[in-house]
Design a protein around this motif. Structure first.
Motif, short mmCIF file in Angstrom:
data_model
loop_
_atom_site.label_atom_id
_atom_site.label_comp_id
_atom_site.label_asym_id
_atom_site.label_seq_id
_atom_site.Cartn_x
_atom_site.Cartn_y
_atom_site.Cartn_z
N PHE A 20 0.88 -1.14 0.03
CA PHE A 20 0.14 0.06 -0.04
C PHE A 20 0.83 1.23 -0.01
CE2 PHE A 20 -2.48 -3.46 1.90
CZ PHE A 20 -3.69 -3.30 1.42
N ASN A 22 0.28 4.07 -0.24
CA ASN A 22 -0.60 5.23 0.56
C ASN A 22 0.03 5.39 1.98
OD1 ASN A 22 -2.58 7.24 0.62
ND2 ASN A 22 -3.69 6.01 1.82
N HIS A 49 -8.22 -2.12 4.27
CA HIS A 49 -9.16 -1.15 3.84
C HIS A 49 -8.89 0.29 4.46
CE1 HIS A 49 -13.02 0.79 2.46
NE2 HIS A 49 -13.10 1.33 3.51
N GLN A 52 -6.13 2.29 2.62
CA GLN A 52 -6.33 3.03 1.29
C GLN A 52 -7.01 4.46 1.46
OE1 GLN A 52 -8.19 0.14 -1.64
NE2 GLN A 52 -8.05 -1.25 0.07
#
Length: 207
Positions: A20, A22, A49, A52
């Motif tokens: 990820f 992010n 989840h 993100q």
């Protein structure tokens, strides 16, 4: 020993890459420690989840309930997994007298935890604990539950125990990371030992 490619990703049979970007916050120049966490989420997918969302925080690895290990960030990237640091010299009683007195005064109120962190974050390692900028974070799936303290009658949150499958994977992963990254075994911590977190987080983790 682990094989780490030029991107900071591990090629190992026991590790699944689920990166990820992010949660990656810039280049990490050195690894001085490892910090073990629990997610306070019931499943791996709920944590994925959250990774993100905008401004997400996360760690480099996540260990699922069945012991599956996911790498979620590059080992060459900083992640925001430690948060506010506690004072290393204060906890180890190795501060200079004036510094000890200053931190002792601040520690009288939890509201000053950010002030302590501001003092710590400008220090060089090993004068401070390993922080976001120089440590690997390992999350273990595990939820906290609200209970009433029998002595005080006040509510508190207690993390569930880390299970055998998770601890087995944690032991293997830390052993491999220590050997590969040359991290001192004395610089491996449960999150509450160095940060401002619930004291039961990762309290049953073993390595």
């Amino acid at each position: 020993m682990l094989y780490i490619d030029e991107g900071g990703y591990i090629d190992a049979e026991r590790i699944i890459l689920k990166i990820f970007n992010n949660i990656e916050r810039g280049k990490m120049d050195a690894v001085n420690g490892i910090v073990v966490h629990q997610t306070n989420a019931p499943t791996a997918s709920s944590t994925f989840h959250s990774y993100q969302t905008k401004g997400a925080t996360g760690a480099h690895f996540l260990i699922d309930r069945d012991g599956t290990i996911y790498q979620t960030a590059s080992l060459f990237q900083i992640t925001w997994h430690v948060g506010r640091l506690q004072s290393r010299c204060f906890l180890t009683k190795k501060c200079e007298p004036t510094d000890f007195q200053k931190v002792a005064e601040l520690e009288k109120s939890w509201r000053n935890s950010d002030k302590v962190h501001q003092i710590e974050k400008v220090k060089n390692y090993p004068d401070r604990f390993p922080s976001n900028v120089d440590s690997i974070g390992i999350e273990i799936v595990g939820k906290s539950t609200r209970v009433i303290n029998e002595n005080t009658g006040k509510p508190e949150y207690i993390y569930e125990e880390v299970n055998d499958s998770q601890n087995g994977s944690l032991m293997w992963l830390i052993k491999e990371l220590v050997a590969t990254l040359k991290v001192s075994t004395s610089e491996i911590y449960r999150h509450p030992e160095i940060g401002r977190k619930n004291f039961t987080e990762a309290s049953t983790a073993k390595w």
